[in-house]
Enzyme design. Structure first.
Site, PDB file in Angstrom:
ATOM      1  N   HIS A  20       7.014  -1.112  -1.891  1.00 24.37           N
ATOM      2  CA  HIS A  20       5.580  -1.139  -1.591  1.00 24.37           C
ATOM      3  C   HIS A  20       5.178  -2.611  -1.593  1.00 24.37           C
ATOM      4  O   HIS A  20       5.134  -3.254  -2.641  1.00 24.37           O
ATOM      5  CB  HIS A  20       4.841  -0.344  -2.674  1.00 24.37           C
ATOM      6  CG  HIS A  20       3.476   0.087  -2.288  1.00 24.37           C
ATOM      7  ND1 HIS A  20       3.224   0.927  -1.217  1.00 24.37           N
ATOM      8  CD2 HIS A  20       2.268  -0.179  -2.839  1.00 24.37           C
ATOM      9  CE1 HIS A  20       1.919   1.143  -1.118  1.00 24.37           C
ATOM     10  NE2 HIS A  20       1.325   0.488  -2.093  1.00 24.37           N
ATOM     11  N   LYS A 166      -4.855   2.645   4.372  1.00 23.37           N
ATOM     12  CA  LYS A 166      -5.175   1.293   3.903  1.00 23.37           C
ATOM     13  C   LYS A 166      -3.935   0.443   4.123  1.00 23.37           C
ATOM     14  O   LYS A 166      -2.829   0.862   3.765  1.00 23.37           O
ATOM     15  CB  LYS A 166      -5.549   1.395   2.430  1.00 23.37           C
ATOM     16  CG  LYS A 166      -5.615   0.113   1.656  1.00 23.37           C
ATOM     17  CD  LYS A 166      -6.468   0.333   0.407  1.00 23.37           C
ATOM     18  CE  LYS A 166      -5.903  -0.366  -0.803  1.00 23.37           C
ATOM     19  NZ  LYS A 166      -6.795  -0.264  -1.972  1.00 23.37           N
ATOM     20  N   LYS A 168      -1.939  -3.113   3.417  1.00 28.12           N
ATOM     21  CA  LYS A 168      -1.913  -4.240   2.492  1.00 28.12           C
ATOM     22  C   LYS A 168      -1.595  -5.487   3.292  1.00 28.12           C
ATOM     23  O   LYS A 168      -0.509  -5.569   3.903  1.00 28.12           O
ATOM     24  CB  LYS A 168      -0.846  -4.000   1.429  1.00 28.12           C
ATOM     25  CG  LYS A 168      -1.171  -2.848   0.507  1.00 28.12           C
ATOM     26  CD  LYS A 168      -2.482  -3.054  -0.199  1.00 28.12           C
ATOM     27  CE  LYS A 168      -2.400  -2.826  -1.668  1.00 28.12           C
ATOM     28  NZ  LYS A 168      -3.686  -3.024  -2.345  1.00 28.12           N
ATOM     29  N   ASP A 197      -6.570  -4.181   2.588  1.00 28.22           N
ATOM     30  CA  ASP A 197      -6.770  -4.766   1.262  1.00 28.22           C
ATOM     31  C   ASP A 197      -6.022  -6.085   1.224  1.00 28.22           C
ATOM     32  O   ASP A 197      -4.806  -6.131   1.426  1.00 28.22           O
ATOM     33  CB  ASP A 197      -6.226  -3.810   0.190  1.00 28.22           C
ATOM     34  CG  ASP A 197      -6.584  -4.259  -1.221  1.00 28.22           C
ATOM     35  OD1 ASP A 197      -7.171  -5.349  -1.374  1.00 28.22           O
ATOM     36  OD2 ASP A 197      -6.270  -3.509  -2.173  1.00 28.22           O
ATOM     37  N   GLU A 223     -11.088  -4.908   1.903  1.00 25.48           N
ATOM     38  CA  GLU A 223     -11.149  -4.883   0.439  1.00 25.48           C
ATOM     39  C   GLU A 223     -10.740  -6.236  -0.126  1.00 25.48           C
ATOM     40  O   GLU A 223      -9.704  -6.783   0.245  1.00 25.48           O
ATOM     41  CB  GLU A 223     -10.211  -3.774  -0.054  1.00 25.48           C
ATOM     42  CG  GLU A 223     -10.163  -3.592  -1.546  1.00 25.48           C
ATOM     43  CD  GLU A 223      -9.337  -2.348  -1.935  1.00 25.48           C
ATOM     44  OE1 GLU A 223      -9.116  -1.459  -1.066  1.00 25.48           O
ATOM     45  OE2 GLU A 223      -8.922  -2.273  -3.091  1.00 25.48           O
ATOM     46  N   ASP A 248     -13.082  -5.044  -5.298  1.00 28.04           N
ATOM     47  CA  ASP A 248     -12.087  -4.386  -6.143  1.00 28.04           C
ATOM     48  C   ASP A 248     -11.818  -5.263  -7.366  1.00 28.04           C
ATOM     49  O   ASP A 248     -12.397  -5.031  -8.435  1.00 28.04           O
ATOM     50  CB  ASP A 248     -10.796  -4.107  -5.350  1.00 28.04           C
ATOM     51  CG  ASP A 248      -9.716  -3.464  -6.209  1.00 28.04           C
ATOM     52  OD1 ASP A 248     -10.017  -3.091  -7.360  1.00 28.04           O
ATOM     53  OD2 ASP A 248      -8.560  -3.338  -5.766  1.00 28.04           O
ATOM     54  N   LYS A 272     -12.468   2.091 -10.149  1.00 23.74           N
ATOM     55  CA  LYS A 272     -11.170   2.227 -10.813  1.00 23.74           C
ATOM     56  C   LYS A 272     -11.403   2.440 -12.300  1.00 23.74           C
ATOM     57  O   LYS A 272     -12.051   1.607 -12.947  1.00 23.74           O
ATOM     58  CB  LYS A 272     -10.319   0.983 -10.575  1.00 23.74           C
ATOM     59  CG  LYS A 272      -9.866   0.811  -9.133  1.00 23.74           C
ATOM     60  CD  LYS A 272      -8.873  -0.324  -9.003  1.00 23.74           C
ATOM     61  CE  LYS A 272      -8.262  -0.372  -7.615  1.00 23.74           C
ATOM     62  NZ  LYS A 272      -7.316  -1.484  -7.459  1.00 23.74           N
ATOM     63  N   GLU A 326      -8.362   6.968  -2.791  1.00 25.54           N
ATOM     64  CA  GLU A 326      -6.954   6.656  -2.486  1.00 25.54           C
ATOM     65  C   GLU A 326      -6.089   7.138  -3.651  1.00 25.54           C
ATOM     66  O   GLU A 326      -5.169   6.440  -4.079  1.00 25.54           O
ATOM     67  CB  GLU A 326      -6.786   5.150  -2.256  1.00 25.54           C
ATOM     68  CG  GLU A 326      -7.255   4.314  -3.435  1.00 25.54           C
ATOM     69  CD  GLU A 326      -7.163   2.807  -3.223  1.00 25.54           C
ATOM     70  OE1 GLU A 326      -7.064   2.353  -2.073  1.00 25.54           O
ATOM     71  OE2 GLU A 326      -7.209   2.085  -4.237  1.00 25.54           O
TER      72      GLU A 326
HETATM   73  C1  MUC Z   1      -5.340  -2.247  -4.993  1.00 24.68           C
HETATM   74  O1  MUC Z   1      -5.399  -3.445  -4.992  1.00 24.68           O
HETATM   75  O2  MUC Z   1      -6.303  -1.627  -4.592  1.00 24.68           O
HETATM   76  C2  MUC Z   1      -4.278   0.567  -4.271  1.00 24.68           C
HETATM   77  C3  MUC Z   1      -3.530   1.133  -3.293  1.00 24.68           C
HETATM   78  C4  MUC Z   1      -2.375   0.367  -3.163  1.00 24.68           C
HETATM   79  O3  MUC Z   1      -1.454   0.545  -2.383  1.00 24.68           O
HETATM   80  O4  MUC Z   1      -2.402  -0.647  -4.046  1.00 24.68           O
HETATM   81  C5  MUC Z   1      -3.542  -0.531  -4.778  1.00 24.68           C
HETATM   82  C6  MUC Z   1      -4.117  -1.580  -5.536  1.00 24.68           C
HETATM   83 MG    MG Z   2      -7.485  -3.360  -4.000  1.00 22.13          MG
END
Ligand code: MUC
Ligand code: MG
Length: 385
Positions: A20, A166, A168, A197, A223, A248, A272, A326
C-alpha cells in the site's frame, strides 16, 4: 459500578493484500494495538489504537500506544468506576496528555463493555443515538501503478463493493501525479467518485498548481494537500481552489476542529476516532463541522476490524455524512480476525446491531498473530490463509 479486573494490551501484525503505497511510507503489513479490558463481573471490552507506517504518519507508534496504555492509563482505570465511561476518560485526560490513539483504544473498550452491560450497541451511547444501519465505503487505490489501480477499481465496481476511490498521491512530481489521477478519472468517468490524499506532501505552491489541475481532470476532493499545521495556507487554498479541501492530519479533536472551522481552512472534515482522541471527541468534531457547514467524511487509520467498527458505531450517529466513509481497513489485510466477518455489500458496510461493538475476536487468530506470541501454535492457521 464496575471495577477493572484484568487488562491486556498487545500488538497484532497482519500482512496487507498488496503493498500500500502512501506518500510517507509503503505498507506491507499493519500493526494493530488491541486492548482487552475485563471487569469484576467478567464483562469484556475490546478497543484498537492503530496508526500507519510506524512513526511516519503521526506522533504515536504501535509501541508507544501500548506503552502509554500499560504504564499510564491502566493504573488510572484501576481507580475508577469504569461503568462511567465519560467520567473515567475525563480522569484519564487529567493524568495523560495527548496520546489520542492510546486513549481512543481504551475508550472504545470501555464503551464496548458499557454497551454489553446495557444490552445496546455503542452507537446508542453516543450523541442522539443511531441514525443509520450502514454507510458507503470508499477503497484506496495505492498500488503505485495506474493500470493496476484501474483494474482494481473495475473489480470493485463489478462486485459492487466500492464506487468511491481515493488515490494516494504526493510522492511523484505534481504533473505526474495529476496524469495518474486523470487517467483513472477518465477510465471510471460517470461510474465512480475519485478523490486524492496527498498526506501533507505538497508545498503551498505545488498545491495551488495541483488542486487546479486536479479539478480540471474531474477529481472530486483533495485531502490534506499541505502540512496540517499550516492553517493560514489551508485557508488560502480552500478559499481559492474550486476542488474542495478535506482536513485530515490537521484535525486532532474538537479544539483543532473549531480553529479550522473558524478560519475557513477546509470544506470537508475527515472524522477519525484515533486522531480525535476517541468516539466522544469524534462526535464533537462532527458537531463543530456540521454547525460550520463543513461536509463530513468517515476517515480511517487503516484499522482492523475493531477500530473500523468503533468508527462505524460513531459515524452511525451522524445525520449527514455527505462524503461517505473509507472504513475498508480490514479488507486491506490478508486475515480476518473476527469470528464473524464484517458485512460489506452493495458499496456499504453494515453497522453491527448487537450489544457493545457487536463483534468478537477469533482467539486462535489473535494468538497466532500477536507480536508477543511465545508458545508454538498447534492450530492450522498460517499467514496468507
Ligand atoms: C489517511 O491519510 O487518510 C486512509 C486510507 C488510506 O489508504 O490511508 C489512510 C490514511
Ligand atoms: Mg488522509
Amino acid at each position: 459500578m464496575a471495577v477493572l479486573h484484568h487488562a491486556d494490551t498487545f500488538i497484532v501484525d497482519i500482512p496487507t493484500i498488496r503493498p500500500h503505497v502512501l506518500a510517507m511510507a509503503t505498507m506491507h503489513s499493519q500493526a494493530m494495538v488491541l486492548v482487552r479490558l475485563i471487569d469484576d463481573n467478567g464483562i469484556e471490552g475490546i478497543g484498537e489504537g492503530t496508526t500507519i507506517g510506524g512513526l511516519s504518519y503521526g506522533e504515536e507508534s504501535p509501541e508507544s500506544i501500548k506503552s502509554a496504555i500499560d504504564t499510564y492509563i491502566v493504573p488510572v482505570l484501576k481507580t475508577c468506576d469504569i461503568s462511567r465511561v465519560g467520567a473515567t476518560m475525563a480522569k484519564v485526560g487529567k493524568c495523560v496528555r495527548g496520546n489520542h490513539f492510546a486513549k481512543c483504544a481504551v475508550e472504545t473498550a470501555l464503551l464496548d463493555m458499557a454497551g454489553k452491560r446495557l444490552g445496546v450497541p455503542v452507537s446508542e451511547l453516543i450523541g442522539g443515538g443511531r441514525v443509520r444501519e450502514s454507510m458507503p465505503v470508499a477503497w484506496t487505490l495505492a498500488s503505485g501503478d495506474t493500470a493496476q489501480d484501474i483494474a482494481e477499481a473495475e473489480e470493485m465496481l463489478a462486485v459492487r463493493r466500492h464506487r468511491i476511490f481515493k488515490l494516494k498521491i504526493g510522492k511523484r512530481e505534481v504533473r505526474d501525479d495529476v496524469a495518474h489521477v486523470g487517467a483513472i478519472c477518465k477510465a471510471l468517468s460517470g461510474r465512480a467518485s475519485i478523490r486524492v490524499d496527498v498526506n501533507q506532501n505538497w508545498s503551498e505552491t505545488q498545491a495551488k498548481l495541483g488542486m487546479a489541475m486536479l479539478h480540471d481532470v474531474g477529481c472530486d476532493l483533495v485531502e490534506q494537500p499541505i502540512a496540517g499545521d499550516d492553517i493560514a495556507a489551508m485557508v488560502r487554498l480552500a478559499g481559492t481552489q474550486a476542488v474542495p479541501l478535506m482536513a485530515d492530519e490537521a484535525l486532532h479533536g474538537p479544539r483543532t476542529a473549531l480553529r479550522i472551522a473558524a478560519a475557513g481552512a477546509a470544506g470537508v472534515f475527515a472524522l477519525k476516532i484515533a486522531q480525535s482522541g476517541g468516539l466522544f471527541a469524534t462526535a464533537e468534531v462532527a458537531a463543530i463541522g456540521t454547525a460550520a457547514g463543513i461536509g463530513l467524511y468517515g476517515g480511517t487509520m487503516l484499522e482492523g476490524a475493531v477500530g473500523t467498527i468503533a468508527s462505524a458505531q460513531v459515524l452511525a450517529t451522524i445525520p449527514d455524512l455527505a462524503w461517505g466513509t473509507e472504513l475498508f481497513g480490514p479488507l486491506l489485510q490478508t486475515e480476518e480476525i473476527l469470528t464473524e466477518p464484517l458485512a460489506y455489500s452493495d458499496f456499504s458496510l453494515a453497522v453491527p446491531a448487537g450489544p457493545g461493538l457487536g463483534i468478537s475476536l477469533d482467539e486462535d487468530k489473535i494468538a497466532f498473530f500477536r507480536r508477543d506470541r511465545t508458545a508454538p501454535i498447534l492450530h492450522s492457521i498460517s499467514a496468507g490463509n
